[in-house]
Design an enzyme around this catalytic site. Structure first.
Site, PDB file in Angstrom:
ATOM      1  N   THR A 132       0.823  -1.211   0.000  1.00  0.00           N
ATOM      2  CA  THR A 132       0.000   0.000   0.000  1.00  0.00           C
ATOM      3  C   THR A 132       0.859   1.265   0.000  1.00  0.00           C
ATOM      4  O   THR A 132       1.990   1.258   0.503  1.00  0.00           O
ATOM      5  CB  THR A 132      -0.891   0.000   1.262  1.00  0.00           C
ATOM      6  OG1 THR A 132      -1.502   1.276   1.409  1.00  0.00           O
ATOM      7  CG2 THR A 132      -0.089  -0.275   2.522  1.00  0.00           C
ATOM      8  N   ASP A 133       0.286   2.354  -0.499  1.00  0.00           N
ATOM      9  CA  ASP A 133       0.986   3.647  -0.438  1.00  0.00           C
ATOM     10  C   ASP A 133       1.088   4.167   0.990  1.00  0.00           C
ATOM     11  O   ASP A 133       1.877   5.058   1.290  1.00  0.00           O
ATOM     12  CB  ASP A 133       0.300   4.682  -1.345  1.00  0.00           C
ATOM     13  CG  ASP A 133      -1.157   4.966  -0.981  1.00  0.00           C
ATOM     14  OD1 ASP A 133      -1.698   4.325  -0.060  1.00  0.00           O
ATOM     15  OD2 ASP A 133      -1.759   5.853  -1.638  1.00  0.00           O
ATOM     16  N   GLU A 134       0.290   3.580   1.906  1.00  0.00           N
ATOM     17  CA  GLU A 134       0.297   4.093   3.276  1.00  0.00           C
ATOM     18  C   GLU A 134       1.609   3.857   4.006  1.00  0.00           C
ATOM     19  O   GLU A 134       1.844   4.442   5.062  1.00  0.00           O
ATOM     20  CB  GLU A 134      -0.831   3.444   4.083  1.00  0.00           C
ATOM     21  CG  GLU A 134      -2.190   3.823   3.594  1.00  0.00           C
ATOM     22  CD  GLU A 134      -3.274   3.460   4.587  1.00  0.00           C
ATOM     23  OE1 GLU A 134      -2.971   3.273   5.775  1.00  0.00           O
ATOM     24  OE2 GLU A 134      -4.415   3.372   4.156  1.00  0.00           O
ATOM     25  N   TYR A 159      -1.983  -0.594  11.065  1.00  0.00           N
ATOM     26  CA  TYR A 159      -2.111  -1.262   9.752  1.00  0.00           C
ATOM     27  C   TYR A 159      -0.918  -0.929   8.866  1.00  0.00           C
ATOM     28  O   TYR A 159      -0.227  -1.832   8.360  1.00  0.00           O
ATOM     29  CB  TYR A 159      -3.418  -0.833   9.058  1.00  0.00           C
ATOM     30  CG  TYR A 159      -3.397  -1.109   7.567  1.00  0.00           C
ATOM     31  CD1 TYR A 159      -3.353  -2.417   7.074  1.00  0.00           C
ATOM     32  CD2 TYR A 159      -3.397  -0.059   6.640  1.00  0.00           C
ATOM     33  CE1 TYR A 159      -3.310  -2.673   5.707  1.00  0.00           C
ATOM     34  CE2 TYR A 159      -3.357  -0.314   5.276  1.00  0.00           C
ATOM     35  CZ  TYR A 159      -3.311  -1.623   4.815  1.00  0.00           C
ATOM     36  OH  TYR A 159      -3.251  -1.876   3.469  1.00  0.00           O
ATOM     37  N   LYS A 163       2.221  -3.279   7.329  1.00  0.00           N
ATOM     38  CA  LYS A 163       2.484  -3.429   5.890  1.00  0.00           C
ATOM     39  C   LYS A 163       3.923  -2.993   5.583  1.00  0.00           C
ATOM     40  O   LYS A 163       4.609  -3.618   4.762  1.00  0.00           O
ATOM     41  CB  LYS A 163       1.489  -2.608   5.060  1.00  0.00           C
ATOM     42  CG  LYS A 163       0.065  -3.107   5.087  1.00  0.00           C
ATOM     43  CD  LYS A 163      -0.121  -4.493   4.495  1.00  0.00           C
ATOM     44  CE  LYS A 163       0.069  -4.542   2.995  1.00  0.00           C
ATOM     45  NZ  LYS A 163      -0.281  -5.884   2.440  1.00  0.00           N
TER      46      LYS A 163
HETATM   47  P1  NAD Z   1      -9.621  -7.235   2.289  1.00  0.00           P
HETATM   48  O1  NAD Z   1      -9.628  -6.979   3.750  1.00  0.00           O
HETATM   49  O2  NAD Z   1     -10.855  -6.980   1.505  1.00  0.00           O
HETATM   50  O3  NAD Z   1      -9.212  -8.765   2.020  1.00  0.00           O
HETATM   51  C1  NAD Z   1      -8.152  -9.375   2.700  1.00  0.00           C
HETATM   52  C2  NAD Z   1      -8.296 -10.890   2.544  1.00  0.00           C
HETATM   53  O4  NAD Z   1      -7.183 -11.515   3.199  1.00  0.00           O
HETATM   54  C3  NAD Z   1      -9.568 -11.441   3.197  1.00  0.00           C
HETATM   55  O5  NAD Z   1     -10.196 -12.352   2.325  1.00  0.00           O
HETATM   56  C4  NAD Z   1      -9.042 -12.168   4.446  1.00  0.00           C
HETATM   57  O6  NAD Z   1      -9.846 -13.266   4.821  1.00  0.00           O
HETATM   58  C5  NAD Z   1      -7.674 -12.593   3.984  1.00  0.00           C
HETATM   59  N1  NAD Z   1      -6.735 -12.820   5.090  1.00  0.00           N
HETATM   60  C6  NAD Z   1      -6.456 -11.988   6.135  1.00  0.00           C
HETATM   61  N2  NAD Z   1      -5.540 -12.544   6.930  1.00  0.00           N
HETATM   62  C7  NAD Z   1      -5.229 -13.741   6.382  1.00  0.00           C
HETATM   63  C8  NAD Z   1      -4.325 -14.775   6.739  1.00  0.00           C
HETATM   64  N3  NAD Z   1      -3.569 -14.705   7.835  1.00  0.00           N
HETATM   65  N4  NAD Z   1      -4.256 -15.873   5.938  1.00  0.00           N
HETATM   66  C9  NAD Z   1      -5.018 -15.980   4.818  1.00  0.00           C
HETATM   67  N5  NAD Z   1      -5.886 -15.022   4.437  1.00  0.00           N
HETATM   68  C10 NAD Z   1      -5.981 -13.926   5.219  1.00  0.00           C
HETATM   69  O7  NAD Z   1      -8.393  -6.418   1.719  1.00  0.00           O
HETATM   70  P2  NAD Z   1      -8.175  -5.750   0.298  1.00  0.00           P
HETATM   71  O8  NAD Z   1      -8.674  -4.384   0.333  1.00  0.00           O
HETATM   72  O9  NAD Z   1      -8.628  -6.688  -0.726  1.00  0.00           O
HETATM   73  O10 NAD Z   1      -6.574  -5.663   0.276  1.00  0.00           O
HETATM   74  C11 NAD Z   1      -5.808  -6.739  -0.266  1.00  0.00           C
HETATM   75  C12 NAD Z   1      -4.339  -6.364  -0.195  1.00  0.00           C
HETATM   76  O11 NAD Z   1      -4.110  -5.165  -0.925  1.00  0.00           O
HETATM   77  C13 NAD Z   1      -3.824  -6.094   1.218  1.00  0.00           C
HETATM   78  O12 NAD Z   1      -2.531  -6.606   1.319  1.00  0.00           O
HETATM   79  C14 NAD Z   1      -3.820  -4.571   1.318  1.00  0.00           C
HETATM   80  O13 NAD Z   1      -2.840  -4.133   2.222  1.00  0.00           O
HETATM   81  C15 NAD Z   1      -3.463  -4.208  -0.106  1.00  0.00           C
HETATM   82  N6  NAD Z   1      -3.932  -2.891  -0.570  1.00  0.00           N
HETATM   83  C16 NAD Z   1      -5.239  -2.528  -0.423  1.00  0.00           C
HETATM   84  C17 NAD Z   1      -5.674  -1.311  -0.936  1.00  0.00           C
HETATM   85  C18 NAD Z   1      -7.123  -0.870  -0.832  1.00  0.00           C
HETATM   86  O14 NAD Z   1      -7.434   0.260  -1.169  1.00  0.00           O
HETATM   87  N7  NAD Z   1      -8.033  -1.715  -0.385  1.00  0.00           N
HETATM   88  C19 NAD Z   1      -4.754  -0.464  -1.560  1.00  0.00           C
HETATM   89  C20 NAD Z   1      -3.425  -0.860  -1.678  1.00  0.00           C
HETATM   90  C21 NAD Z   1      -3.022  -2.091  -1.195  1.00  0.00           C
HETATM   91  O1  DAU Z   2      -4.164   3.946   0.441  1.00  0.00           O
HETATM   92  C1  DAU Z   2      -4.365   2.575   0.391  1.00  0.00           C
HETATM   93  C2  DAU Z   2      -5.203   2.127   1.563  1.00  0.00           C
HETATM   94  O2  DAU Z   2      -6.526   2.573   1.311  1.00  0.00           O
HETATM   95  C3  DAU Z   2      -5.169   0.621   1.773  1.00  0.00           C
HETATM   96  O3  DAU Z   2      -3.872   0.240   2.117  1.00  0.00           O
HETATM   97  C4  DAU Z   2      -6.146   0.199   2.865  1.00  0.00           C
HETATM   98  O4  DAU Z   2      -6.184  -1.203   2.966  1.00  0.00           O
HETATM   99  C5  DAU Z   2      -7.525   0.718   2.508  1.00  0.00           C
HETATM  100  O5  DAU Z   2      -8.432   0.413   3.548  1.00  0.00           O
HETATM  101  C6  DAU Z   2      -7.483   2.226   2.282  1.00  0.00           C
HETATM  102  O6  DAU Z   2      -7.190   2.904   3.520  1.00  0.00           O
HETATM  103  P1  DAU Z   2      -8.005   4.204   3.981  1.00  0.00           P
HETATM  104  O7  DAU Z   2      -7.917   4.285   5.454  1.00  0.00           O
HETATM  105  O8  DAU Z   2      -7.597   5.381   3.183  1.00  0.00           O
HETATM  106  O9  DAU Z   2      -9.483   3.747   3.479  1.00  0.00           O
HETATM  107  P2  DAU Z   2     -10.942   3.893   4.146  1.00  0.00           P
HETATM  108  O10 DAU Z   2     -11.897   3.386   3.120  1.00  0.00           O
HETATM  109  O11 DAU Z   2     -11.022   3.307   5.491  1.00  0.00           O
HETATM  110  O12 DAU Z   2     -11.111   5.470   4.280  1.00  0.00           O
HETATM  111  C7  DAU Z   2     -10.934   6.329   3.173  1.00  0.00           C
HETATM  112  C8  DAU Z   2     -11.037   7.753   3.691  1.00  0.00           C
HETATM  113  O13 DAU Z   2     -12.393   8.014   4.073  1.00  0.00           O
HETATM  114  C9  DAU Z   2     -10.201   7.997   4.910  1.00  0.00           C
HETATM  115  O14 DAU Z   2      -9.659   9.322   4.848  1.00  0.00           O
HETATM  116  C10 DAU Z   2     -11.185   7.893   6.073  1.00  0.00           C
HETATM  117  C11 DAU Z   2     -12.490   8.371   5.466  1.00  0.00           C
HETATM  118  N1  DAU Z   2     -13.738   7.750   5.953  1.00  0.00           N
HETATM  119  C12 DAU Z   2     -13.778   6.388   6.098  1.00  0.00           C
HETATM  120  C13 DAU Z   2     -14.965   5.773   6.500  1.00  0.00           C
HETATM  121  C14 DAU Z   2     -15.025   4.265   6.668  1.00  0.00           C
HETATM  122  C15 DAU Z   2     -14.843   8.532   6.191  1.00  0.00           C
HETATM  123  O15 DAU Z   2     -14.808   9.779   6.056  1.00  0.00           O
HETATM  124  N2  DAU Z   2     -16.016   7.927   6.580  1.00  0.00           N
HETATM  125  C16 DAU Z   2     -16.115   6.572   6.749  1.00  0.00           C
HETATM  126  O16 DAU Z   2     -17.212   6.082   7.096  1.00  0.00           O
END
Ligand code: NAD
Ligand code: DAU
Length: 349
Positions: A132-134, A159, A163
């Site tokens: 992630t960019d975080e 989190y 990562k």
């Molecule tokens: P998500 O929470 O929707 O899915 C995560 C999946 O991993 C789930 O199915 C969960 O059951 C599984 N999991 C968790 N722990 C596990 C373990 N110990 N063994 C096996 N499976 C396990 O997450 P997502 O949003 O799909 O993110 C997927 C990946 O992409 C993560 O590594 C996250 O850090 C990365 N990522 C997410 C975003 C975003 O915006 N969502 C952006 C950049 C990177």
């Molecule tokens: O940047 C990549 C990341 O983006 C991933 O690594 C994470 O897995 C993914 O969850 C996401 O992180 P954020 O914390 O940015 O996403 P989230 O959807 O939780 O929130 C997006 C923005 O919206 C954040 O600034 C918080 C805000 N927010 C979130 C929720 C759930 C709200 O304002 N209201 C809400 O109800």
């Protein structure tokens, strides 16, 4: 091609599996997922059953923890072909949960990644680690800078710290043991099959459910949105042509403040405020809330010839609204539980 996709029953992983099945009809995919609250078998059901697509026997789901060395090692050992690989999505992914209960993040993101790395090392299997960019922390709202592969790691939340730790393990295993791995750091994804705890699907399903959308604080925080299919097309490009040991940044120049995204969703769903009511509530801000993320993906674009295809966020939000509207069965079973959890900490400002 044979792939082990960890976390393949979560949001991005399930979309990835669906893309692979579409684009590589003879690929065999093993999803390794511990089926936490964030997983949904229904994101894969048609592929597992082979219904509608010729996937019968090609996609399997192994319900196990990727930190379980015996299971992970057994699956990785089966990857013996030149194009075979592990694509490691599995993680605890929600910042708000990491603030309440950090341990599962240490377990899945750090111990899980360590276990996957050791299996890949022992069997000399290609790994792509999804990050992630975080890991870079945040940027000021008013600066021009974006994250690049040279930006120093500076994570803010449990989190993002886990990562960052996982990325460091991958880098060390590449350098010390010659593990054939690449890393990608992507910005905020949106699209179908995203858990309703996350910002965009939470607001869409709140409106569909007759609840008020919830904006943290003033909504000034900026996220750099990318459609999940664009993230996954970049991952496939890296798997095909990425240089081993490299980190690739993935983003689609989709910066918007949370307030802007909220207003667009409300407008598209017909709840834009009247009589001074904006149509949503401002609620308690997230502790330590990162201000702004922004990705400079120029190196990934230039070196791999990758381009995002969903560059109109408004159009992408409309498609996402349509998906959640048409797929209530997918999200309704967990909606009340998610909102009850938020209600225990959130206060309307
Ligand atoms: P998500 O929470 O929707 O899915 C995560 C999946 O991993 C789930 O199915 C969960 O059951 C599984 N999991 C968790 N722990 C596990 C373990 N110990 N063994 C096996 N499976 C396990 O997450 P997502 O949003 O799909 O993110 C997927 C990946 O992409 C993560 O590594 C996250 O850090 C990365 N990522 C997410 C975003 C975003 O915006 N969502 C952006 C950049 C990177
Ligand atoms: O940047 C990549 C990341 O983006 C991933 O690594 C994470 O897995 C993914 O969850 C996401 O992180 P954020 O914390 O940015 O996403 P989230 O959807 O939780 O929130 C997006 C923005 O919206 C954040 O600034 C918080 C805000 N927010 C979130 C929720 C759930 C709200 O304002 N209201 C809400 O109800």
């Amino acid at each position: 091609m044979r792939l082990v996709v960890t976390g393949g029953a979560g949001f991005i992983g399930a979309n990835f599996v669906r893309t692979v099945v579409r684009e590589y009809p003879s690929a065999r995919v093993t999803v390794l997922d511990s089926m936490t609250y964030a997983a949904n078998r229904a994101s894969l059901t048609d592929l597992l059953d082979g219904a509608g697509l010729a996937t019968a026997g090609l996609v399997e789901l192994v319900e196990a923890d990727c930190a379980d060395a015996a299971v992970t090692e057994r699956l990785v050992a089966e990857l013996t072909g030149p194009d075979d690989a592990v694509v490691h999505f599995a993680a605890e992914s929600h910042n708000d949960n990491s603030l309440a209960t950090p341990w599962p993040f240490v377990h899945s993101n750090i111990v899980g990644t360590y276990t996957v790395l050791e299996a890949c090392r022992r069997h000399d299997v290609r790994l792509h680690h999804v990050s992630t960019d975080e890991v870079y922390g945040d940027l000021e709202l008013d600066e021009e800078a974006k994250f690049t592969p040279a930006t120093a790691y500076n994570p803010s939340s449990p989190y993002s710290a886990t990562k960052a730790g996982a990325d460091m393990l991958v880098r060390a295993w590449v350098r010390s043991f010659g593990v054939r791995a690449t890393i990608s750091n992507c910005s905020n994804n949106y699209g179908p099959y995203q858990h309703v705890e996350k910002f965009i699907p939470r607001q869409i399903t709140n409106i569909l459910d007759g609840r008020r959308p919830r904006l943290y604080g003033s909504g000034a925080n900026v996220r750099d949105w990318i459609h999940v299919d664009d993230h996954n097309s970049a991952v496939l490009r890296i798997l095909a042509d990425g240089e081993l040991g490299r980190t690739y940044l993935i983003g689609a120049d989709g910066e918007q403040s949370n307030l802007q995204v909220m207003q667009t969703i409300c407008e598209l769903m017909g709840v834009a405020g009247a009589d001074g009511d904006p149509g949503f509530d401002h609620v308690t801000d997230r502790p330590g809330h990162d201000l702004r993320y922004a990705i400079d993906a120029s190196a990934t674009r230039e070196e791999l010839g990758w381009e995002p295809r969903h560059t109109d966020l408004r159009a992408g939000l409309q498609q996402t609204i349509d998906w959640y509207t048409a797929n209530r069965d997918w999200w309704e079973p967990v909606k009340d539980r998610v909102e009850a959890r938020y209600a225990s900490t959130e206060k309307v400002l």
